[in-house]
Design a protein around this motif. Structure first.
Motif, PDB file in Angstrom:
ATOM      1  N   ILE A   8       0.872  -1.178   0.000  1.00 55.25           N
ATOM      2  CA  ILE A   8       0.000   0.000   0.000  1.00 55.25           C
ATOM      3  C   ILE A   8       0.905   1.223   0.000  1.00 55.25           C
ATOM      4  O   ILE A   8       1.554   1.529   1.000  1.00 55.25           O
ATOM      5  CB  ILE A   8      -0.930   0.009   1.241  1.00 55.25           C
ATOM      6  CG1 ILE A   8      -1.668  -1.331   1.357  1.00 55.25           C
ATOM      7  CG2 ILE A   8      -1.897   1.185   1.186  1.00 55.25           C
ATOM      8  CD1 ILE A   8      -2.556  -1.674   0.180  1.00 55.25           C
ATOM      9  N   GLY A  14       7.841   1.658  -0.912  1.00 50.59           N
ATOM     10  CA  GLY A  14       6.907   0.603  -1.335  1.00 50.59           C
ATOM     11  C   GLY A  14       7.454  -0.142  -2.549  1.00 50.59           C
ATOM     12  O   GLY A  14       7.333  -1.371  -2.640  1.00 50.59           O
ATOM     13  N   ASP A  32      -1.678   2.133  -5.302  1.00 55.73           N
ATOM     14  CA  ASP A  32      -1.120   3.483  -5.195  1.00 55.73           C
ATOM     15  C   ASP A  32      -1.887   4.368  -6.173  1.00 55.73           C
ATOM     16  O   ASP A  32      -1.938   4.056  -7.363  1.00 55.73           O
ATOM     17  CB  ASP A  32       0.387   3.469  -5.542  1.00 55.73           C
ATOM     18  CG  ASP A  32       1.059   4.793  -5.184  1.00 55.73           C
ATOM     19  OD1 ASP A  32       0.499   5.856  -5.510  1.00 55.73           O
ATOM     20  OD2 ASP A  32       2.143   4.751  -4.574  1.00 55.73           O
ATOM     21  N   GLU A  88       4.516   9.983   5.333  1.00 49.38           N
ATOM     22  CA  GLU A  88       4.700   9.978   6.792  1.00 49.38           C
ATOM     23  C   GLU A  88       3.744  10.970   7.468  1.00 49.38           C
ATOM     24  O   GLU A  88       4.172  12.008   8.002  1.00 49.38           O
ATOM     25  CB  GLU A  88       6.178  10.289   7.093  1.00 49.38           C
ATOM     26  CG  GLU A  88       6.627  10.128   8.518  1.00 49.38           C
ATOM     27  CD  GLU A  88       6.815   8.686   8.975  1.00 49.38           C
ATOM     28  OE1 GLU A  88       6.427   7.750   8.257  1.00 49.38           O
ATOM     29  OE2 GLU A  88       7.333   8.507  10.085  1.00 49.38           O
ATOM     30  N   LEU A  92      -3.141  10.053   7.940  1.00 50.55           N
ATOM     31  CA  LEU A  92      -3.275   9.282   6.695  1.00 50.55           C
ATOM     32  C   LEU A  92      -3.030   7.794   6.974  1.00 50.55           C
ATOM     33  O   LEU A  92      -3.793   6.924   6.539  1.00 50.55           O
ATOM     34  CB  LEU A  92      -2.288   9.815   5.647  1.00 50.55           C
ATOM     35  CG  LEU A  92      -2.168   8.988   4.369  1.00 50.55           C
ATOM     36  CD1 LEU A  92      -3.491   8.979   3.593  1.00 50.55           C
ATOM     37  CD2 LEU A  92      -1.042   9.508   3.482  1.00 50.55           C
ATOM     38  N   SER A 113       5.989   0.982   7.236  1.00 51.20           N
ATOM     39  CA  SER A 113       7.369   1.409   6.955  1.00 51.20           C
ATOM     40  C   SER A 113       7.741   2.680   7.709  1.00 51.20           C
ATOM     41  O   SER A 113       8.842   3.199   7.512  1.00 51.20           O
ATOM     42  CB  SER A 113       7.556   1.665   5.456  1.00 51.20           C
ATOM     43  OG  SER A 113       7.328   0.511   4.726  1.00 51.20           O
ATOM     44  N   SER A 115       9.080   5.826   9.434  1.00 50.93           N
ATOM     45  CA  SER A 115      10.429   6.115   9.925  1.00 50.93           C
ATOM     46  C   SER A 115      10.403   6.611  11.358  1.00 50.93           C
ATOM     47  O   SER A 115      11.444   6.594  12.026  1.00 50.93           O
ATOM     48  CB  SER A 115      11.079   7.200   9.067  1.00 50.93           C
ATOM     49  OG  SER A 115      11.143   6.807   7.745  1.00 50.93           O
TER      50      SER A 115
END
Ligand SMILES: NC(=O)C1=CN([C@@H]2O[C@H](COP(=O)(O)OP(=O)(O)OC[C@H]3O[C@@H](n4cnc5c(N)ncnc54)[C@H](O)[C@@H]3O)[C@@H](O)[C@H]2O)C=CC1
Ligand SMILES: C[N+](C)(C)CC(=O)CC(=O)[O-]
Length: 476
Positions: A8, A14, A32, A88, A92, A113, A115
């Motif tokens: 996603i 991604g 996407d 990020e 969302l 993912s 950070s």
């Protein structure tokens, strides 16, 4: 049946995840909304196909199927692993998790993912908090092994164990952080260096190129193989770590660093960094820079493989677990099936002649393993030594090409074991090189020739007899 991963958000990260899964044989579905997503992922995948297989001495599994889905629900339905890599922004990401959880298997791993966000923050509005973990990767995801696996008390222990197993099977190194913290471990370290670098540019002390040189000519090389603490232990000399701390600990109180201050990212500072970066690297496209980075990473990680250290040790373990090539029972042996790595090429831009010796030597080792004369036999004091080889180079071989070596035993009598190896390009079957190799059985105590153990000799004779019955060799 192939395992399915749902990606996603198919941007930089991604796309890297998609490549990592696909090249390890998983089917991958991507969602996407960016109309350019397929092109961008295609380009990342091209780089990954060039790079990842070169790390190993055996071919990776057949690549999985890549598809793009118009909705998130189709993407995640039935997927075993769902990897979120959207921008990020916490709001969302939470919204995305809600949609994912409406449609996914409740047992699927949902990795983020992120950070910087903690798993408990991501789990905040989730239907099933136990399903969401942080799996923070490093760019390029298809090459760098580290994934910070960050969990919260809400996570299901069984799911976390499965996540670890899956990441390991993908050739990754899951570093499990059981205490959540903003920006995990590695980004805390990276941010500290990044902050100091920004100050150095801001204060006009160094350019982006000078800072990069300060890293890559010195401590960057140390970090890749020993990290920080092991390096500093050595820096303490014979007196070790305690001495190092006594000597350099007080320096932390001196004004060596700007510590926690961050320079205001004004337009002027951003422009200065961008201009210096253009002057440094603007002559190369991002894809060219990625290729350069990937080739360097491959060469460095292969060097670490040779030493069996750091990332090299991990890759050796993964390499040992990859399936070996299988031959037809009534055909020649398949003794190599691999991709030619970038560090095997020479100034003519093709595989160096010395590496043909290497690949045929590796093929001979596969023969010896097959007849039972592998490491255990050697440890028991016996082996075969090569006494003669005849090599022919028939066509050029290039980095990134997958090749196969087929081997026939052409003589298997007494101390003598003679092999005929043919190396072919997998894509079109072109014969690239041949090797006629004579090995002699030796006793390792005397280092002189002697007869093999009867059980070994019986296997050699049986294979030689079977290979005699094969169709004659052609010159095609
Ligand atoms: N770029 C980096 O070096 C690293 C980034 N990360 C993390 O990975 C995540 C993604 O970062 P990047 O890949 O760099 O960003 P990116 O901007 O390259 O990619 C984000 C992608 O998400 C897509 N997207 C936006 N909204 C979406 C939605 N609702 N559903 C599906 N896709 C959507 C965008 O179209 C874009 O293709 C972030 O959480 C970031 O912190 C982690 C490690 C390294
Ligand atoms: C810049 N970054 C914080 C997004 C970097 C990472 O998260 C990891 C990396 O690849 O350096």
């Amino acid at each position: 049946m192939s395992r399915v991963a749902a990606i996603i958000g198919g941007g930089v990260i991604g796309g890297g995840w998609a490549a990592r899964f696909l090249l390890n044989g998983w089917d991958v579905r991507v969602f996407d909304p960016d109309p350019q997503a397929a092109r961008k992922i295609g380009e990342v995948l091209d780089n990954a196909r060039h790079a990842l297989p070169m790390l190993y001495d055996v071919a990776l599994p057949d690549e999985g199927r890549l598809s793009f889905c118009p909705t998130m629900s189709e993407t995640v339905a039935g997927a075993e692993w769902i990897q979120e890599s959207v921008p990020e922004r916490l709001a969302l990401k939470r919204k995305v998790f809600q949609t994912i959880q409406e449609h996914c298997d409740p047992g699927a791993v949902i990795g983020s993912s992120t950070s910087g966000f903690k798993p408990s923050e991501l789990q905040g509005c989730a239907t099933r908090a136990e399903q969401i973990v942080v799996t923070h990767p490093f760019n390029p995801v298809y090459l760098l092994p580290l994934v910070e696996l960050v969990t919260s008390p809400a996570n299901d222990a069984g799911l976390v164990a499965r996540a670890q197993d899956t990441l390991t099977a993908l050739g990754l190194y899951p570093l499990h952080l059981t205490q959540e913290i903003d920006a995990h471990i590695a980004d805390r370290l990276l941010e500290a260096v990044w902050r100091e670098a920004l100050w150095l540019v801001h204060d006009g002390i160094a350019t982006t190129a000078e800072i990069d040189d300060a890293i890559r000519m010195g401590f960057g090389l140390r970090w890749a193989q020993m990290g920080l603490f092991e390096t500093y232990r050595i820096a303490g000399g014979e007196a070790g770590m305690k001495h190092f701390i006594d000597q350099f600990g007080p320096a932390l109180a001196w004004p060596w660093t700007k510590l926690m201050d961050v320079p205001d990212m004004t337009d002027a500072l951003a422009q200065r960094i961008a201009d210096q970066s253009d002057a440094q690297s603007g002559h190369l496209s991002i894809r060219q820079l990625e290729r350069k980075r990937d080739n360097n990473l491959i060469a460095m990680m292969r060097a670490l493989r040779q030493q069996g250290n750091a990332a090299g040790r991990l890759i050796n373990t993964h390499n040992a677990q990859l399936p070996r090539p299988a031959a037809a029972p009534d055909g020649p042996l398949i003794t190599q099936d691999r991709v030619i790595p970038v560090d095997w090429t020479d100034r003519n831009g093709h595989m160096n002649e010395g590496r043909y010796g290497q690949i045929f030597s590796d093929a001979a080792d596969a023969v010896l393993d097959r007849i039972g004369a592998g490491p255990d036999y050697i440890a028991a004091g016996h082996s075969y030594f090569t006494v003669e080889t005849g090599l022919r180079f028939l066509a050029e071989t290039h980095a990134g090409e997958r090749v196969e070596v087929q081997t026939r035993i052409t003589q298997g009598t007494g101390k003598k074991l003679r092999c005929w190896h043919e190396m072919r390009r997998k894509a079109d079957g072109t014969r690239l090189a041949t090797c006629d190799q004579l090995m002699i059985h030796v006793g390792l105590d005397t280092r002189r020739s002697c007869d093999p153990r009867p059980d070994i000799l019986a296997k050699v004779e049986a294979l030689a007899a079977a290979h005699q019955r094969l169709a004659p060799l052609t010159s095609g």
